[in-house]
Design an enzyme around this catalytic site. Structure first.
Site, mmCIF file in Angstrom:
data_model
loop_
_atom_site.group_PDB
_atom_site.id
_atom_site.type_symbol
_atom_site.label_atom_id
_atom_site.label_comp_id
_atom_site.label_asym_id
_atom_site.label_seq_id
_atom_site.Cartn_x
_atom_site.Cartn_y
_atom_site.Cartn_z
ATOM 1 N N ARG A 31 -16.956 97.270 -22.279
ATOM 2 C CA ARG A 31 -18.313 97.303 -21.714
ATOM 3 C C ARG A 31 -19.328 96.741 -22.710
ATOM 4 O O ARG A 31 -20.211 95.965 -22.337
ATOM 5 C CB ARG A 31 -18.678 98.730 -21.331
ATOM 6 N N TYR A 93 -6.461 104.631 -39.341
ATOM 7 C CA TYR A 93 -6.065 103.247 -39.065
ATOM 8 C C TYR A 93 -6.935 102.654 -37.955
ATOM 9 O O TYR A 93 -7.469 101.554 -38.090
ATOM 10 C CB TYR A 93 -4.585 103.206 -38.661
ATOM 11 N N PHE A 94 -7.077 103.408 -36.866
ATOM 12 C CA PHE A 94 -7.845 102.917 -35.723
ATOM 13 C C PHE A 94 -9.284 102.613 -36.130
ATOM 14 O O PHE A 94 -9.816 101.541 -35.831
ATOM 15 C CB PHE A 94 -7.820 103.937 -34.577
ATOM 16 N N ARG A 104 -7.539 98.350 -42.003
ATOM 17 C CA ARG A 104 -6.379 98.982 -41.393
ATOM 18 C C ARG A 104 -5.244 99.203 -42.384
ATOM 19 O O ARG A 104 -4.360 100.017 -42.138
ATOM 20 C CB ARG A 104 -5.866 98.135 -40.221
#
Length: 150
Positions: A31, A93-94, A104
């Protein structure tokens, strides 16, 4: 058995919720950057969020499998703790990947190490159980006997 598995079940539910959170982040990113499905490319900011979620999803079946195998055949408590550490690493990590590709790396290595520990626990637990059930040999007891002689 259910009392011993409650930690594993709790980690599993938490892992599913984490996966849902990652998926929601992709929806929000679509979005924000106007990337309509089924497109998987767009601004680098979107692509990093998308890849982070996809990578976490790719490792999810491996994680759940070794979490439960290690928990059933090795140690439910130790496996649950490792599971929580893995989930923490995946969350880092995300978020790190969402910010930059380099962000990461450290969490990726951390979660990979935890995954290998769970694989090791699974393998050892299955081996010990296999020997006890099918070969009628308790390897831990045998090793203990050998060490007492030394």
């Amino acid at each position: 058995m259910l009392d011993e598995a409650v930690g594993l079940a709790a980690v599993t539910v938490l892992a599913v919720l984490e996966q849902a959170y990652f998926s929601l982040q992709v929806i929000y990113s679509r979005r924000k950057y106007s990337v309509s499905p089924p497109a998987t490319t767009g601004p680098p900011e979107f692509e990093r969020v998308f890849r982070a979620q996809a990578n976490c999803s790719e490792y999810f079946p491996i994680f759940i499998t070794v979490l439960w195998t290690a928990g059933v055949f090795f140690s439910p408590g130790l496996s649950s703790v490792c599971g929580l550490l893995y989930l923490y690493g995946r969350l880092r990590y995300f978020h790190g990947y969402s910010e930059s590709a380099q962000g990461r790396l450290a969490p990726l290595y951390f979660s990979a190490q935890i995954l290998w520990v769970l694989i090791g626990f699974s393998s050892l637990g299955v081996l010990l159980s296999f020997c006890r059930v099918y070969l009628n040999v308790d390897l831990l007891q045998e090793i203990g006997s050998v060490l007492d002689l030394v």
